[in-house]
Design a protein around this motif. Structure first.
Motif, PDB file in Angstrom:
ATOM      1  N   TYR A 168      -1.062   5.222   4.671  1.00 13.73           N
ATOM      2  CA  TYR A 168      -1.383   4.090   3.774  1.00 13.73           C
ATOM      3  C   TYR A 168      -1.701   2.795   4.275  1.00 13.73           C
ATOM      4  O   TYR A 168      -1.779   1.622   4.004  1.00 13.73           O
ATOM      5  N   SER A 214      -6.822   0.408   1.636  1.00 15.04           N
ATOM      6  CA  SER A 214      -6.635  -0.685   0.407  1.00 15.04           C
ATOM      7  C   SER A 214      -6.140   0.398  -0.580  1.00 15.04           C
ATOM      8  O   SER A 214      -6.301   1.560  -0.617  1.00 15.04           O
ATOM      9  N   SER A 215      -5.319  -0.429  -1.466  1.00 12.27           N
ATOM     10  CA  SER A 215      -4.661   0.227  -2.448  1.00 12.27           C
ATOM     11  C   SER A 215      -5.806   1.276  -3.641  1.00 12.27           C
ATOM     12  O   SER A 215      -5.552   2.211  -3.951  1.00 12.27           O
ATOM     13  N   GLN A 230       0.831  -1.325  -0.058  1.00 11.80           N
ATOM     14  CA  GLN A 230      -0.132   0.082   0.003  1.00 11.80           C
ATOM     15  C   GLN A 230       0.963   1.178  -0.034  1.00 11.80           C
ATOM     16  O   GLN A 230       0.386   2.264  -0.426  1.00 11.80           O
TER      17      GLN A 230
END
Length: 496
Positions: free
Chosen positions: A462, A465-466, A393
């Motif tokens: 971060y 989620s991506s 991430q």
């Protein structure tokens, strides 16, 4: 008590190439104006804390190799702009002009749940979702052990013995021998800090803090009437140089601070980690100045590039002296909803804290303690999976920022959950106020500082989620572009 004084050499180091202005010759503006601009930028970036006295004109002139008249003119300009205040016979003290402070009416912080649209990415906190299977297994185990405690009153001010044994064993495995009587279980690290503040400080006392630092710690310090004394963290120096240890020593001596609250293990918000030599020097400073050192280790398990060195407490004589306290928690490693933390300290201090605790609560819930003990004793696979997830991430976030906001400068620490971003304009509060309308909730940079610092910075975790991170960066970029357009329109046109 005299004001804390910033040394001329420290100021010279932080100024760097102060005579250079991007896109302009160094001779394009008077030297005194360039110097004033450099000092002004350090104030906004939190490198020069408010309330600190600048070096004398004679001292700074000698270090910078300038005439005293130049220094006098720079100080006079800063005074006219509202960045310095002086009384006859005293040094110039740093303040923030009224018009440079965030406007509370214009920049109200967004409140989660206050009518925000679906799909808004909340980047205002650094905490991951729970590892569901591991947490479920932990509570299954706790439920099986619960009958043993049902025949008791269930109140454990010092903590369930089994959990204290597990926490003590973890410290011992990391290189600092620890017994269960040196451990007190709390309802999270924030609760641990508040217990320490209530028991060990009095209103008006000074407490040294990293600058920037964890916002809720600043709030806890203010709530007990104490005064945070900021000492800058300089991420560009790397882990071994990010902490200004000489600045900590000088600040402790000049302010007679009774306590320091520091985050040397994957510092929040920068992710930096203090090296072994720095830890040894830090404990020596605490010993020399008779200052209680409170080390926050809540991020210690979240190393991404390299593990942290051994605990700072390993450098304290005898392993657990009254000048050294460590706090930790399960919140960052496992789940924020598991409100279990701990204090590691000298047994005499633990006894004192247990006595003081009765004024606030009578113990952490037994079920949560039993679940925490299970997770801590079976953490290897869970933590490695979470570290791997955070690495991915972090890479996604860095790529999205490089694409959408290439002029921003990230501080990439060796662990933790967030990037500390330096923006090209001091608009952090305005950005946090407007970003929810574009799809992101942010925590403005000044939340991590004292009295208006860090308007040029933004913490971006971060921990999401991506996919959410990419959407969040898109939202931030949209809000920032609109702010930049508004700033351009507001600038007066050049008449030729």
């Amino acid at each position: 008590m005299m004001n804390r004084v910033l040394g001329a050499r420290s100021l010279s180091r932080d100024l760097g190439n102060w005579q250079d202005e991007p896109g302009r010759r160094s001779t394009a503006r008077p030297v005194y104006r360039a110097l004033a601009a450099g000092i002004r930028l350090l104030v906004h970036d939190g490198r020069i804390p408010l309330g600190v006295a600048l070096p004398s004109e004679r001292e700074l002139a000698a270090v910078l190799g300038l005439s005293r008249t130049t220094i006098t003119s720079a100080y006079a300009l800063l005074r006219d702009e509202g960045y310095l205040t002086s009384r006859q016979g005293s040094r110039s003290t740093v303040v923030l002009p009224d018009d440079a402070r965030p406007n509370g009416l214009m920049f109200r912080p967004h409140q989660p749940g206050s009518g925000s649209a679906a799909g808004v990415v909340d980047l205002s906190y650094a905490a991951m979702a729970a590892p569901s299977e591991a947490v479920a297994s932990a509570y299954d185990s706790a439920l099986q052990q619960l009958p043993y405690f049902l025949s008791t009153h269930g109140m454990e001010p010092m903590g369930v013995e089994g959990l204290r044994e597990v926490v003590a064993a973890r410290y011992t495995a990391r290189g600092v021998a620890t017994s269960p009587d040196q451990i007190m279980i709390t309802s999270g690290a924030q609760h641990a800090l508040r217990l320490l503040l209530d028991a060990m400080t009095a209103p008006g006392e000074r407490i040294l803090v990293d600058h920037p630092t964890y916002p809720n710690a600043l709030e806890a310090i203010r709530r007990v009437g104490a005064r945070p004394v900021p000492v800058p963290v300089r991420p560009e120096g790397g882990g071994e140089m990010a902490w200004d240890l000489e600045g900590i020593r000088n600040a402790a001596r000049q302010t007679a601070a009774r306590m320091a609250y520091l985050i040397p293990d994957f510092h929040n918000p920068t992710g930096m980690c203090l090296d072994e030599l720095g830890r040894a020097e830090l404990t020596q400073i605490a010993r020399d100045t008779r200052m209680l050192l409170v080390v926050d280790e809540t991020m210690v398990d979240l190393w991404l590039d390299a593990p942290a060195p051994g605990p700072v407490a390993a450098h304290s004589r005898g392993g657990a002296k009254a000048d050294m306290v460590t706090i930790g928690s399960t919140a960052k490693s496992f789940w924020g909803g598991l409100r279990v933390g701990w204090i590691r300290a000298d047994p005499a201090l633990i006894t004192r804290l247990v006595g003081a605790r009765a004024a606030t609560d009578l113990g952490t819930p037994v079920m949560d303690q039993l679940a925490a003990a299970y997770l801590l004793a079976n953490d290897t696979d869970v933590l490695e999976q979470r570290r791997e997830q955070l690495r991915g991430q972090r890479a996604t976030l860095l790529a999205a920022l490089a694409d959408r906001l290439p002029d921003w400068e990230p501080t990439v620490g060796t662990g933790g959950m967030s990037l500390w971003m330096r923006m090209t304009a001091p608009v952090s509060t305005a950005l946090a106020a407007s970003a929810p309308n574009h799809g992101a909730i942010l925590a403005a940079g000044p939340r991590f500082g004292v009295e208006g610092a860090f308007e040029r910075f933004l913490r971006i975790p971060y921990a999401r989620s991506s996919e959410e991170l990419v959407r969040g960066v898109d939202a931030i970029a949209s809000a920032y572009d609109l702010l930049a357009l508004d700033r351009t329109r507001a600038e007066p046109s050049l008449v030729v």
